[in-house]
Scaffold this motif. Sequence first.
Motif, mmCIF file in Angstrom:
data_model
loop_
_atom_site.group_PDB
_atom_site.id
_atom_site.type_symbol
_atom_site.label_atom_id
_atom_site.label_comp_id
_atom_site.label_asym_id
_atom_site.label_seq_id
_atom_site.Cartn_x
_atom_site.Cartn_y
_atom_site.Cartn_z
ATOM 1 N N CYS A 2 15.436 -45.162 -21.863
ATOM 2 C CA CYS A 2 16.560 -44.240 -21.907
ATOM 3 C C CYS A 2 16.315 -42.930 -21.190
ATOM 4 O O CYS A 2 15.204 -42.430 -21.136
ATOM 5 C CB CYS A 2 16.919 -43.938 -23.358
ATOM 6 N N LEU A 3 17.396 -42.415 -20.677
ATOM 7 C CA LEU A 3 17.324 -41.091 -20.062
ATOM 8 C C LEU A 3 17.410 -40.031 -21.138
ATOM 9 O O LEU A 3 17.955 -40.244 -22.212
ATOM 10 C CB LEU A 3 18.482 -40.906 -19.088
ATOM 11 N N GLU A 4 16.899 -38.879 -20.792
ATOM 12 C CA GLU A 4 16.955 -37.714 -21.674
ATOM 13 C C GLU A 4 17.507 -36.553 -20.857
ATOM 14 O O GLU A 4 17.288 -36.472 -19.659
ATOM 15 C CB GLU A 4 15.537 -37.399 -22.163
ATOM 16 N N LEU A 5 18.177 -35.642 -21.537
ATOM 17 C CA LEU A 5 18.691 -34.441 -20.873
ATOM 18 C C LEU A 5 17.773 -33.257 -21.134
ATOM 19 O O LEU A 5 17.148 -33.167 -22.188
ATOM 20 C CB LEU A 5 20.078 -34.087 -21.417
ATOM 21 N N THR A 6 17.711 -32.347 -20.158
ATOM 22 C CA THR A 6 17.069 -31.056 -20.402
ATOM 23 C C THR A 6 17.868 -29.964 -19.712
ATOM 24 O O THR A 6 18.730 -30.249 -18.861
ATOM 25 C CB THR A 6 15.592 -31.025 -19.936
ATOM 26 N N LEU A 7 17.622 -28.725 -20.100
ATOM 27 C CA LEU A 7 18.277 -27.595 -19.467
ATOM 28 C C LEU A 7 17.250 -26.823 -18.639
ATOM 29 O O LEU A 7 16.192 -26.447 -19.142
ATOM 30 C CB LEU A 7 18.902 -26.671 -20.506
ATOM 31 N N ALA A 8 17.575 -26.662 -17.363
ATOM 32 C CA ALA A 8 16.692 -25.942 -16.452
ATOM 33 C C ALA A 8 17.443 -24.753 -15.875
ATOM 34 O O ALA A 8 18.680 -24.774 -15.779
ATOM 35 C CB ALA A 8 16.235 -26.863 -15.328
ATOM 36 N N ARG A 80 16.688 -37.482 -16.871
ATOM 37 C CA ARG A 80 15.544 -38.268 -16.391
ATOM 38 C C ARG A 80 14.893 -38.917 -17.595
ATOM 39 O O ARG A 80 15.154 -38.507 -18.729
ATOM 40 C CB ARG A 80 14.512 -37.328 -15.736
ATOM 41 N N GLN A 81 14.010 -39.859 -17.386
ATOM 42 C CA GLN A 81 13.178 -40.307 -18.495
ATOM 43 C C GLN A 81 12.226 -39.174 -18.849
ATOM 44 O O GLN A 81 11.618 -38.581 -17.957
ATOM 45 C CB GLN A 81 12.373 -41.547 -18.096
ATOM 46 N N ASN A 82 12.077 -38.904 -20.141
ATOM 47 C CA ASN A 82 11.203 -37.810 -20.600
ATOM 48 C C ASN A 82 11.482 -36.483 -19.889
ATOM 49 O O ASN A 82 10.560 -35.780 -19.498
ATOM 50 C CB ASN A 82 9.729 -38.163 -20.408
ATOM 51 N N ALA A 83 12.755 -36.171 -19.713
ATOM 52 C CA ALA A 83 13.141 -35.009 -18.909
ATOM 53 C C ALA A 83 12.532 -33.703 -19.435
ATOM 54 O O ALA A 83 12.089 -32.865 -18.646
ATOM 55 C CB ALA A 83 14.661 -34.886 -18.869
ATOM 56 N N HIS A 152 25.664 -44.976 -17.074
ATOM 57 C CA HIS A 152 25.962 -44.948 -15.636
ATOM 58 C C HIS A 152 24.814 -44.399 -14.810
ATOM 59 O O HIS A 152 24.796 -44.539 -13.596
ATOM 60 C CB HIS A 152 27.221 -44.114 -15.366
ATOM 61 N N PHE A 153 23.891 -43.710 -15.459
ATOM 62 C CA PHE A 153 22.773 -43.107 -14.738
ATOM 63 C C PHE A 153 21.533 -43.995 -14.767
ATOM 64 O O PHE A 153 20.554 -43.695 -14.119
ATOM 65 C CB PHE A 153 22.433 -41.735 -15.335
ATOM 66 N N ARG A 154 21.570 -45.089 -15.520
ATOM 67 C CA ARG A 154 20.387 -45.953 -15.591
ATOM 68 C C ARG A 154 20.160 -46.636 -14.263
ATOM 69 O O ARG A 154 21.108 -46.981 -13.562
ATOM 70 C CB ARG A 154 20.583 -47.034 -16.667
ATOM 71 N N SER A 155 18.878 -46.896 -13.961
ATOM 72 C CA SER A 155 18.595 -47.575 -12.683
ATOM 73 C C SER A 155 18.264 -49.037 -12.940
ATOM 74 O O SER A 155 18.041 -49.453 -14.060
ATOM 75 C CB SER A 155 17.450 -46.888 -11.964
#
Length: 155
Positions: A2-8, A80-83, A152-155
């Motif tokens: 799974c993807l994860e979100l982060t704030l940059a 990203r994974q482990n974002a 939709h973001f998975r590869s």
Amino acid sequence: SCLELTLAMIKPHATKVPYIVKGVQNIIISNDFYIVRSKQMTISPDLAEAFYKEHKDKFFYNRLITLMSSGISHVYILARQNAIKKWREIMGPTKVFKAKISHPHSIRGQFGLTDTRNVTHGSDSVESFKKEVSLLFPEFNVNKWYETEEIHFRS
Ligand code: YYY
Ligand code: MG
């Protein structure tokens, strides 16, 4: 997986330097982050204080709030994974002298000026991410993104 979100975020002193903005954006792309949201904004002192509330008793708090409200910030929601962990790895240590010595290729190692003007921000946990998104992207629904968009973001 799974993807994860982060704030940059690219902090205000750094958004004034095209070479640094380009460098950070290249690092975002070349490390396989998806840019889910991005915007430029001037953070008010009140918003900076809410964002960095955990640090309000620290010796560096005033200079931090002054910097963060001094101009335009570039803020991103990245996936990203482990974002969360990955983005903090790529940023390097908070303290620039340490970043320059032990992580010279990190963002802070390459572009950092001082412990306050250390170029970028990154969430340090899922809890921090949720709080930070609610302050900087109040219209963004994190739970809904995971329910409806993540696939939709998975590869
Ligand atoms: O999460 P991170 O940005 O790596 O560091 P924090 O310990 O959360 O501190 C937030 C922010 O405060 C840091 O990015 C710059 C500023 N700061 C400072 O000006 N001087 C210090 N000695 C430590 C932190
Ligand atoms: Mg922090």
